[in-house]
Write an enzyme that holds these catalytic residues in place. Structure first.
Site, mmCIF file in Angstrom:
data_model
loop_
_atom_site.group_PDB
_atom_site.id
_atom_site.type_symbol
_atom_site.label_atom_id
_atom_site.label_comp_id
_atom_site.label_asym_id
_atom_site.label_seq_id
_atom_site.Cartn_x
_atom_site.Cartn_y
_atom_site.Cartn_z
ATOM 1 N N GLY A 126 4.945 -7.612 -15.848
ATOM 2 C CA GLY A 126 5.996 -7.967 -16.241
ATOM 3 C C GLY A 126 5.918 -9.129 -17.318
ATOM 4 C CE1 TYR A 127 2.028 -11.013 -17.852
ATOM 5 C CE2 TYR A 127 0.914 -11.076 -19.983
ATOM 6 C CZ TYR A 127 0.806 -11.217 -18.510
ATOM 7 O OH TYR A 127 -0.366 -11.718 -17.978
ATOM 8 C CD GLU A 243 -1.764 -5.802 -22.942
ATOM 9 O OE1 GLU A 243 -0.640 -4.834 -23.121
ATOM 10 O OE2 GLU A 243 -1.593 -7.054 -22.864
#
Length: 396
Positions: A126-127, A243
């Site tokens: 949830g970014y 990431e």
């Protein structure tokens, strides 16, 4: 190309043998055919890796990690992709798992890490928010302290895999500070809590991988916060560097390019002969091969040392643009075999269009999906800003 020691070559052979004999064959078959994997496919794949002790890549060994060297990790990633195995869903294993291991409480480590490794719990990230995508520091999602709980309100968007996930880790604003990067905390919530609603977002290729997740007065324990309150920007940058490096996918790029060249050898060219002899196609393919070789050399150099955010940003740009270049080459090669996008849930591409070469519809699907690579995980524009700031700091 990575020059392997005898020990590394033996490890490579061990990994190849595992994917050939001990990995779920139905997962490889579906992946090779371009069919969308379901949740059970990913569970089967991850449990096979975990049974071998190979799922916790990047984790400390004392928390169930592999303990691999960077070279071994590179070899494993490449062989997984060359075998057409399922990519490890990154949100739990690659993103939040190492953060929990490094910054989580003893209770969080004891409860969450084994559940991830055993595929009992899937996670979402949830970014991004409707008005805070690549610029995460502008997020508005709030967590207000109420005794031993936080009350969460706001919306997260482009949330991959939320339809499967059991948990979500969120960047939440717990206070307003002078610098917008401050006052952000990393808070985790089960996705079945009252007040959480998940809305699917269909992609242009017909797939359903992204979601909008709404929080309306969702109450979670303070004990679900990872690390210190207001310090999540540091944790997020650790995660984001991981990431952005995860987009290299050298093995997948080599595999896809090799498939294209094999297809070209059987396709007639307009001037006679086959497409692999066509000067324009050969030039385009050579450019992609050269770009991929340069990226691989850069990634291999990064294995030897701790890299900066700017270097990670540069690699993210190069890797994602190379993936798009390969998909564009595939579209050009497909030519008249390009069709309106067939649904990725088609049981068999050839049954849906028997007169069309199988790689044509797959090329369209890949082309459409790869458009997003230069947006998600931090857009190319944001990566260039990171690089510019690093260069400006060096010039001072």
């Amino acid at each position: 190309m990575l020059k392997l020691t005898p020990e590394e070559a033996a490890f490579r052979d061990e990994v190849r043998a595992f994917f050939a004999a001990d990995y779920p064959a139905h997962v490889i078959a579906k992946n090779a055919a371009g069919q969308q994997l379901d949740k059970q496919d990913h569970i089967d794949a991850q449990r096979a890796l975990h049974a071998r002790g190979w799922l916790g890549v990047g984790w400390p060994r004392d928390h169930g990690g592999t303990g691999w060297t960077p070279a071994q990790r590179y070899i494993f990633d490449q062989e997984l992709e060359l075998a057409n195995a399922a990519a490890i869903i990154p949100m739990a294993v690659i993103y939040i798992g190492p953060i929990i291991a490094a910054f989580g409480s003893d209770r969080q480590k004891a409860e969450w890490l084994p559940a991830i490794l055993e595929s009992r719990a899937f996670w979402a990230q949830g970014y991004s928010e409707p008005e805070a995508g690549s610029d995460l520091a502008s997020l508005r999602f709030s967590a207000v302290r109420d005794g031993d709980d936080y009350i969460l309100n706001g919306t997260k968007i482009w949330t991959s895999g939320a339809q499967w996930a059991d948990w979500i880790f969120c960047l939440a604003r717990t206070s307003r500070e002078e610098r917008k990067q401050q006052g952000i905390s990393l808070i985790c919530a089960p996705l079945d809590l009252p007040g959480i609603r998940i809305h699917p977002i269909r992609l242009i290729d017909g797939s359903y991988e992204l979601n909008r997740v709404e929080f309306d007065d969702v109450r979670v324990p303070v004990a679900n916060r990872i690390g210190e309150e207001g310090q999540a920007w540091h944790y997020a940058n650790v995660l984001l560097k991981t990431e952005r490096l995860s987009y290299a996918h050298i093995g997948a790029k080599k595999r896809d390019l090799a498939r294209l060249l094999a297809e070209a050898a059987h396709m007639p060219a307009s001037g006679g002969g086959t497409m692999d002899r066509d000067p324009a196609f050969r030039l385009a393919a050579a450019r992609v091969e050269a770009k991929l070789a340069a990226i691989e050399a850069s990634v291999l150099r990064s294995l030897r040392t701790e890299i900066s955010m700017a270097t990670a940003a540069a690699l993210k740009i190069a890797c994602t643009e190379c993936a798009q270049a390969i998909s564009e080459l595939a579209i050009d090669l497909a030519g008249r075999a390009r069709l309106p996008m067939l649904g990725r849930d088609e049981p068999d591409w050839t049954a849906a269009a028997p007169a069309v070469p199988g790689f044509g519809p797959l090329a369209v699907q890949s082309y459409l999906f790869e458009r997003a690579q230069t947006i998600y995980g931090g857009s190319t524009e944001i990566q260039k800003t990171i690089i510019w700031r690093a260069l400006a700091a060096m010039a001072r």
